[in-house]
Each structure stands twice: as structure tokens, then as C-alpha cells.
Design a protein around this motif. Sequence first.
Motif, short mmCIF file in Angstrom:
data_model
loop_
_atom_site.label_atom_id
_atom_site.label_comp_id
_atom_site.label_asym_id
_atom_site.label_seq_id
_atom_site.Cartn_x
_atom_site.Cartn_y
_atom_site.Cartn_z
N SER A 11 14.34 -7.65 -8.29
CA SER A 11 14.52 -7.25 -6.83
C SER A 11 16.02 -6.66 -6.38
N THR A 54 4.61 -1.73 -9.90
CA THR A 54 4.23 -2.32 -8.69
C THR A 54 5.57 -2.57 -7.93
N ASP A 56 6.86 -3.68 -4.04
CA ASP A 56 6.54 -4.38 -2.85
C ASP A 56 7.65 -4.02 -2.08
N GLU A 58 7.61 -1.14 -0.30
CA GLU A 58 7.95 0.35 -0.26
C GLU A 58 8.36 0.98 1.13
#
Length: 140
Positions: A11, A54, A56, A58
Motif C-alpha cells: 500500500s 489488482t 484498490d 484507483e
Amino acid sequence: MMEQHQAVSGSCLCGKVTLKAEQADLHVGACHCGMCRKWGGGPYLAVEAGDQVTIDGEAFVSRFASSEWAERGFCSVCGTHLFYRLKDKNQYIVPAGLLDQQDKLVMSHQIFIDKKPEYYAFSNSTENMTEAEVFAKYAP
């Protein structure tokens, strides 16, 4: 060089963007090209994360087309570098420091070694490629 692949996650600093890759290579590479050094203030230490990524959050990802073939993504809130992506292959290369799996990473290679300035050097024994060798191997 034996390849190690596994799912990884990470992250940005503020937590607005999270990233997961299904088949990341755990071998860290250093890119010494001028664009990477200008982008991050030093070499880009990164892992190949593949095309099964993927993201998350965006809405918080800003993208910059740094060349005809690639774009760079960063968090628009905290500025964390999130990826370098080869457009044609949808291939993500993500910063090693972004990942939660720090204890599994191994530095293995350096690219654009002929562009590395003299003021730093890594002590790791690595495979090294010049700019010409990189383009000969990876250019479309």
C-alpha cells in the motif's frame, strides 16, 4: 537465476491505494536510467509483478505516460510511487519498498548499469546489464 513467484501485496503511505499481484518475482532489480533516478531521486528498486495486478483505490492513482511504451503510477494524495507499467504487455514493475513481503525479497540484478552515477554503489553481487543490452533483450 532461479525464479521465485508468489502473491504479494502493498500500500501507499496514506493507505488510500492498495495493490495485490498474483505472481510477483521476488528478485529485486535496480534501474539506474535517468528517468527512474529523476522520478525517485535514486535508482528504482523494484520487482516484476506480472500482469495479474489488482489496484484498490484507483480514484487516487495518477498516471504519467513517461514514454510511448510505459506509464508510471503514483498516489495522488501522498505521492507514493506505485508502479511502472509496460503498456503493450500490461506488465507491472512495482517498488520493492511498497511490498509487505520485505523478508522474502532478494536483490539479483541491475539494469542501465552504464548510466549509474559514481556517487553510489551496491555491494550485492548481481547480474548487470547496460542500456544497449536492455534494449536488445526487451525492445519490441
